[in-house]
Scaffold this active site. Structure first.
Site, PDB file in Angstrom:
ATOM      1  N   PRO A 128       0.817  -1.227   0.000  1.00 39.75           N
ATOM      2  CG  PRO A 128      -0.901  -1.592   1.527  1.00 39.75           C
ATOM      3  CD  PRO A 128       0.406  -2.161   1.062  1.00 39.75           C
ATOM      4  CB  CYS A 129       1.107   3.930  -2.390  1.00 43.67           C
ATOM      5  SG  CYS A 129      -0.534   4.463  -2.970  1.00 43.67           S
ATOM      6  CD  GLN A 130      -3.423   3.097   0.962  1.00 40.81           C
ATOM      7  OE1 GLN A 130      -2.357   2.500   1.056  1.00 40.81           O
ATOM      8  NE2 GLN A 130      -4.528   2.507   0.566  1.00 40.81           N
ATOM      9  CG  LEU A 132       5.538   5.041   1.034  1.00 39.35           C
ATOM     10  CD1 LEU A 132       5.724   3.826   0.136  1.00 39.35           C
ATOM     11  CD2 LEU A 132       6.877   5.619   1.421  1.00 39.35           C
TER      12      LEU A 132
END
Length: 433
Positions: A128-130, A132
């Site tokens: 998950p990129c949230q 970052l």
């Protein structure tokens, strides 16, 4: 046979890319805890969810199995006891069948090194990129991939744990690892943590190469730049390491001409936008993507690209397909007047169009929506919002195709068995246009 483990598998962009290449492959395991993605993945890559395969299982056995996994309804947090109890017996059986059919580990937190197939050619991880993303930073979330953050992007360290368990047990590590995430992972803010991760891989015998790749350079009408890291297992062999370094220097996908050499196709917005509203499904999807005429939507109309003005398609590269289209900025707008009172005279991209902009075929989307299951009483699982979210969370298939072509070439380069993999054709198709 190219054997692959897809962690954070989503709707299976990796499997889709391998299918397109014509390579003989096997998805040994998937790994995703999002119930929506589990169902969608199975429909795209298996065609149907074969509930008959678990007909001998009782409802109690299926419930016990599901309770012993870590599932999520939104991809953000584990499903609550209340929400689990509301799942219908029929849906639990469907979910169980989809998990088994795709050999899904479900939550990566429950996977151990001993579970990973020895001799895998590739392990992919698009965590998950949230935590970052720049959007997350704007909302005060700056924890990134810090080891002690215990956030969603920190799932990266679960991949480390699994690989370390394999390494400590002298189990054969995957030949290749491919990471995909937002480019902000390469920023100064996250440099120390990301360097820590790269150093860990080097200590296990991998050589790492990082790309910043934009989907628009691979034949896709979307501006979507992402960071990719390819890790090649050389085991400390300096000759192999030199070969790999030389390969990347001579075949740099960040260079436009080389990207064009590796792309498989080129398509346009006219191939994506579904404007023939005589077709019932296109009209219904357009209606569902048409917002109310509110002041905030007027601002969206004024500040975003018009992809179709009622007469002509604006053949541009659309902004990144994200997990939500009803936002500012978004990927673009389409003139559309359904005649319904209180509605704007335009619409957003439909979920179908978002899937196609991510490189999936229209029949993939049709497979996903072919049967929208009732997961709790009087409530269907797949909403417009969930479908767009699945597309936005995915990886651009066409970029992965180019990367996977390079993996096969590198494998041939360092392997004594030049016929390790079989293809439908003697060479990859390359679009030089």
């Amino acid at each position: 046979m190219f054997r692959v483990i897809e962690t954070f598998s989503g709707i299976g962009a990796q499997a889709k890319a391998l299918e397109r290449l014509g390579i003989k492959y096997e998805i040994v395991n998937t790994c995703d805890w999002d119930i929506n993605a589990i169902i969608a993945y199975c429909r795209i890559h298996k065609g149907v969810i074969d509930v008959s395969a678990c007909k001998e299982k009782t409802d109690e056995e299926i419930e016990t199995f599901l309770r012993n996994t870590t599932l999520s309804l939104d991809g953000k947090k584990p499903i609550s006891e209340y929400a689990f109890n509301r799942l219908t017996p029929e849906f639990r059986r469907l979910l169980y069948a989809a998990i088994k059919q795709t050999r899904n580990f479900v939550s990566i937190t429950d996977v151990h090194g001993s579970d990973i197939y020895e001799g895998a050619d590739l392990l992919t991880y698009s965590f998950p990129c949230q935590d970052l993303s720049l959007c997350g930073c704007w909302h005060g979330n700056k924890s990134g991939i810090a080891r002690d953050a215990h956030n969603r992007s920190g799932m990266l360290w679960e991949v480390e744990r699994i690989l370390k368990e394999m390494h400590s047990a002298n189990r054969q590590l995957p030949k290749f690892l491919v990471m995909e995430n937002v480019t902000n992972i390469l920023s100064t803010t996250h440099k120390r943590d990301f360097d820590d991760w790269k150093d860990t891989l080097v200590s296990m015998g991998y050589v790492n190469h990082i790309y910043r790749l934009n989907a628009k350079n691979f034949g896709v009408p979307q501006k979507r730049e992402r960071a990719y890291m390819i890790s090649v297992l050389c085991g400390g062999d300096s000759a192999k390491e030199a070969l790999i370094d030389k390969y990347f220097s001579e075949n740099n996908l960040e260079e436009d001409l080389i990207a064009r050499r590796y792309r498989s196709r080129k398509f346009y917005l006219r191939d994506v936008l579904k404007l023939d509203y005589r077709k019932k499904c296109y009209r219904e999807e357009a209606n569902a993507s048409q917002p109310n005429d509110t002041p905030s939507r007027v601002k969206i109309y004024q500040e975003n690209d018009m992809l179709y003005d009622g007469r002509k398609i604006n053949e541009i590269y659309v902004n990144t397909v994200t997990t939500k289209q009803d936002r500012n900025p978004n990927s673009g707008l389409i003139t559309y007047d359904s005649g319904r009172e209180g509605k704007s005279k335009w619409r957003y991209l439909t979920p179908r169009e978002c899937f196609m902009l991510m490189g999936f075929d229209e029949y993939d989307y049709d497979a996903v929506i072919s049967d929208n299951p009732e997961f709790k009483k009087n409530t269907r699982l797949l909403t417009n919002e969930k479908l767009i979210k699945m597309a936005g969370n995915s990886i651009c298939v066409d970029v992965l195709e180019a990367i996977f072509k390079q993996l096969v070439e590198m494998n041939r380069l360092v392997s004594s068995d030049l016929n390790a993999y079989e293809f439908n054709g003697s060479e990859f198709h390359r679009d030089h246009a």
